[in-house]
Design a protein around this motif. Structure first.
Motif, PDB file in Angstrom:
ATOM      1  N   VAL A  34       0.857  -1.181   0.000  1.00  0.00           N
ATOM      2  CA  VAL A  34       0.000   0.000   0.000  1.00  0.00           C
ATOM      3  C   VAL A  34       0.896   1.235   0.000  1.00  0.00           C
ATOM      4  CG1 VAL A  34      -1.679   1.330   1.334  1.00  0.00           C
ATOM      5  CG2 VAL A  34      -1.913  -1.166   1.132  1.00  0.00           C
ATOM      6  N   ARG A  37      -3.178   6.249   0.928  1.00  0.00           N
ATOM      7  CA  ARG A  37      -4.580   6.143   1.328  1.00  0.00           C
ATOM      8  C   ARG A  37      -5.172   7.543   1.299  1.00  0.00           C
ATOM      9  NH1 ARG A  37      -5.975   1.363   4.547  1.00  0.00           N
ATOM     10  NH2 ARG A  37      -4.128   0.047   4.828  1.00  0.00           N
ATOM     11  N   ILE A  55      -7.370   3.269  -1.704  1.00  0.00           N
ATOM     12  CA  ILE A  55      -6.010   2.787  -1.473  1.00  0.00           C
ATOM     13  C   ILE A  55      -5.311   2.603  -2.810  1.00  0.00           C
ATOM     14  CG2 ILE A  55      -4.637   0.885  -0.541  1.00  0.00           C
ATOM     15  CD1 ILE A  55      -6.861   0.388   1.457  1.00  0.00           C
ATOM     16  N   ASN A 300      -2.886  -7.824   4.118  1.00  0.00           N
ATOM     17  CA  ASN A 300      -3.971  -7.676   3.154  1.00  0.00           C
ATOM     18  C   ASN A 300      -4.899  -6.582   3.689  1.00  0.00           C
ATOM     19  OD1 ASN A 300      -6.398  -7.870   1.741  1.00  0.00           O
ATOM     20  ND2 ASN A 300      -6.590 -10.091   1.968  1.00  0.00           N
ATOM     21  N   PRO A 301      -5.082  -5.471   2.971  1.00  0.00           N
ATOM     22  CA  PRO A 301      -5.895  -4.377   3.514  1.00  0.00           C
ATOM     23  C   PRO A 301      -7.358  -4.725   3.704  1.00  0.00           C
ATOM     24  CG  PRO A 301      -5.252  -3.935   1.239  1.00  0.00           C
ATOM     25  CD  PRO A 301      -4.481  -5.130   1.677  1.00  0.00           C
TER      26      PRO A 301
END
Length: 688
Positions: A34, A37, A55, A300-301
């Motif tokens: 990532v 954001r 994201i 893992n978002p």
């Protein structure tokens, strides 16, 4: 050090440090990073899901070319490999998720971009969010997209991956024939081999005697070869005297003429591993659904926690060329990940007709697609199997089907418009090339939004104006675009209910025998409409032979142009006395029409009578009987149909009630139509 080298070194280090098992060394997402954001739509809330965040990041992946699930990718064995024999690649991703995942529905909707253009771009506020996207967010979905179109030039506004180039075993370039069609709209001396944002395949040999350049007036006109001494590979902005030789441009000494069709066949080199596109969607979708972290420990978002997977259902959708991509993606077996799990529970395919993308081709440029008026015998195109069920195609003799892996096949909805009947041979989904019916499997649904143009039906009470749009390069008035699509929104809900609750989706609603007609039959029953003549053309189909190393899965196109073998019978939807279709879902614009909506239009001269690309037609009804008779129009006027404004509103209310009952319209959208009818100008309404 290159980014690829850093990726390889980090991957190896982490694998050694963590002592990961052999199963984790299979094809997968290795790093999921990532990078940014930001609040989505100004932080506004959607339904009970609260506010969302957008994201941005990059997924690094690798595949094992020896794995049978990957071996179908053309030239994968010729791609560069790391020390463990894996082929590496990467893709940018965008995610829109609830800020508080606990307020979401723990479901993923993978909205696959079209040519790098994603639904998941930033939005200023909730009002700027497309209606179907807003619905998914309001239902609590996390939305995902990742770059797959491997010949795109990376930029911040589109999603394009980084794929390797295949080479000969000794490192020499792979060389093969490539065909490109050029359709200039202005007179010019120079054209790039392919326009931005696409990366051209360089010419391996710039000797023009080893290539072919032809010109013709229209798609079905004879080709005239241009002498090899009248053109060159290069840039020449003012003609031959300004020529600078290149391997990525085309110079015509006498100039390209607007509205002519030019075709180049040349020896290209360095094919991109375009078939990896399918692995991107498979592996990003699988990672987000099943993993809690990547190999480096990056979370893992969408995971519920470091130890708990957050996603319990996953769906995907694709529009137009990306709908073709999804048909191919399923057919090639990519809904099965390398742990033999199902990636998506349901797949929604919008406006693909009977086409598949054929990205899995050496020297693929999957931006091009077959139309009657351009790239007619190119891939992407209709090539057996056309059907979801396993059937035998009577023209080619091929026995096959798109859905043939019961353990991992998803539920499928395919939603086509009227234009897909004319340009993309959609009838071949329900009848074969002889006109005989073919089955639709239980895990598939076909819906026809008859009368619509490619992006959805645009002319009706929700249109900003009741008249036709300006025709431009088309002969007839156009359907004014309307991004709101009530049927698409209703079928989002139906897909989720089908996959998650076992509630069967509405039965397929697609014209079959008795409601399909040939082009000649269509023309014979076409109504009398002032200044409008029915088209004499549609996109025809022959079985195309590209050479011995090309088949239903893709491969090498070595015979260019392809040989056209036996032809298929392609059908259109039967029409009523208004010229509107009698079959299909029957959206509001057809059930309570204000005019004739057609899935075709015709080009103006000099390209007439070719079809006008992906544009449909709209011809409004006369307001009164007297006006209709004076114009020689056989279609009943608004006055004769509805009597009054109140009568029109009643017709909309009745149709909305039926559409909601049939589950092709949501109650809130039915109310929107009714309110629009009440406020409209139809027959002296309040809008006057």
């Amino acid at each position: 050090m290159s980014r690829t080298s850093v990726f390889a070194r980090c991957t190896t280090t982490v694998l050694l440090a963590l002592g990961l098992s052999a199963s984790l060394a299979e094809a997968r997402v290795v790093r999921f990073v990532v990078e940014d954001r930001q609040p989505y739509a100004g932080g506004e809330q959607f339904g009970n899901s609260g506010s969302f965040e957008r994201i941005i990041g990059t997924a690094d992946m690798e595949v094992d070319p020896a794995d049978p699930l990957n071996a179908i990718i053309v030239n994968l064995d010729k791609a560069p490999k790391n020390a463990r024999g894996m082929v590496e690649f990467s893709a940018p991703f965008w995610i829109i998720k609830p800020v508080d995942m606990a307020r979401g529905n723990r479901k993923l909707w993978y909205a696959i971009n079209n040519r790098g253009n994603s639904e998941l771009v930033p939005r200023a506020n909730a009002a700027a969010v497309p209606a179907t996207v807003a619905l998914r967010l309001g239902l609590g979905f996390s939305l995902v997209d990742a770059g797959w179109h491997g010949d795109g030039i990376p930029n911040p506004n589109q999603l394009f991956p980084t794929f390797p180039t295949a080479t000969q075993p000794d490192g020499r370039p792979i060389v093969g024939p490539l065909r490109l069609e050029h359709l200039p709209t202005v007179d010019q001396f120079t054209r790039r081999l392919i326009v931005t944002p696409w990366k051209p395949y360089e010419a391996a040999d710039t000797d023009t005697t080893h290539s072919t350049l032809t010109v013709r007036d229209r798609q079905d006109a004879p080709r005239t070869r241009i002498a090899s001494d009248r053109w060159a590979f290069g840039v020449c902005p003012t003609g031959q005297a300004s020529l600078v030789l290149t391997t990525t441009d085309l110079c015509l000494f006498d100039g390209f003429q607007a509205n002519k069709m030019y075709e180049l066949i040349y020896p290209a080199k360095d094919p991109i591993e375009m078939g990896l596109a399918h692995a991107v969607t498979r592996d990003v979708g699988s990672f987000l659904r099943y993993q809690t972290r990547d190999d480096l420990g990056n979370p893992n978002p969408l995971a519920a926690s470091a130890a708990e997977v957050g996603i319990r259902r996953a769906y995907s959708s694709g529009v137009s060329s990306t709908g073709m991509y999804e048909r191919e993606w399923i057919y090639l077996g990519f809904n099965e990940d390398e742990q033999h799990r199902k990636v998506f529970d349901g797949v929604t395919i919008y406006t693909a007709g009977a086409h598949r993308l054929f990205a899995n081709v050496q020297f693929a440029h999957p931006t091009f697609y077959s139309r009657q008026d351009a790239n007619q015998d190119y891939t992407s195109n209709a090539y057996p199997p056309f059907t979801f069920a396993v059937t035998t195609d009577p023209i080619s003799g091929i026995t096959d089907g798109i859905l043939k892996r019961p353990a991992t096949d998803p539920l499928v909805m395919q939603i086509d418009g009227g234009l897909e009947m004319w340009q993309w041979k959609a009838s071949l989904n329900v009848v074969d090339g002889f006109g005989r019916p073919v089955p639709i499997p239980d895990n598939a649904r076909l819906y026809l939004l008859a009368g619509s143009t490619h992006v959805g039906i645009g002319q009706g009470v929700l249109s900003a104006q009741l008249d036709a749009g300006a025709p431009g390069v088309c002969q007839y008035g156009t359907q004014r675009g309307a991004p709101f699509n009530a049927t698409h929104r209703a079928l989002v809900v139906a897909m989720d209910e089908w996959a998650d609750q076992g509630i069967p989706a509405p039965k397929s609603n697609f014209p079959g025998l008795g409601k399909l007609v040939t082009l000649a039959e269509y023309r014979a029953i076409f109504p009398t409409i002032p200044a409008v003549q029915p088209t004499i053309l549609m996109n025809e189909l022959s079985f195309l032979f590209f050479g011995p190393n090309f088949d239903s899965t893709g491969g090498l196109e070595e015979v260019l142009p392809p040989e056209k073998l036996d032809g298929y019978q392609v059908f259109q939807t039967r029409i009523d006395n208004d010229g509107n279709p009698i079959a299909g879902v029957g959206q509001m614009e057809v059930r309570v029409p204000l005019g004739t909506n057609m899935g075709w239009n015709v080009r103006v001269a000099p390209r007439a009578p070719d079809l006008c690309g992906l544009t449909g037609s709209y011809v409004p009804f006369a307001a009164t009987r007297a006006e209709r008779l004076a114009n020689g129009d056989s279609r009943l006027s608004l006055e004769e149909r509805y009597k009054s404004h109140a009568g029109f509103v009643m017709a909309v209310e009745k149709a909305a009630k039926h559409l909601v009952k049939e589950r092709f319209m949501l109650p809130q959208d039915a109310q929107r139509y009714i309110e629009a009818a009440q406020a409209s100008q139809v027959l002296g309404g309040a809008g006057n």
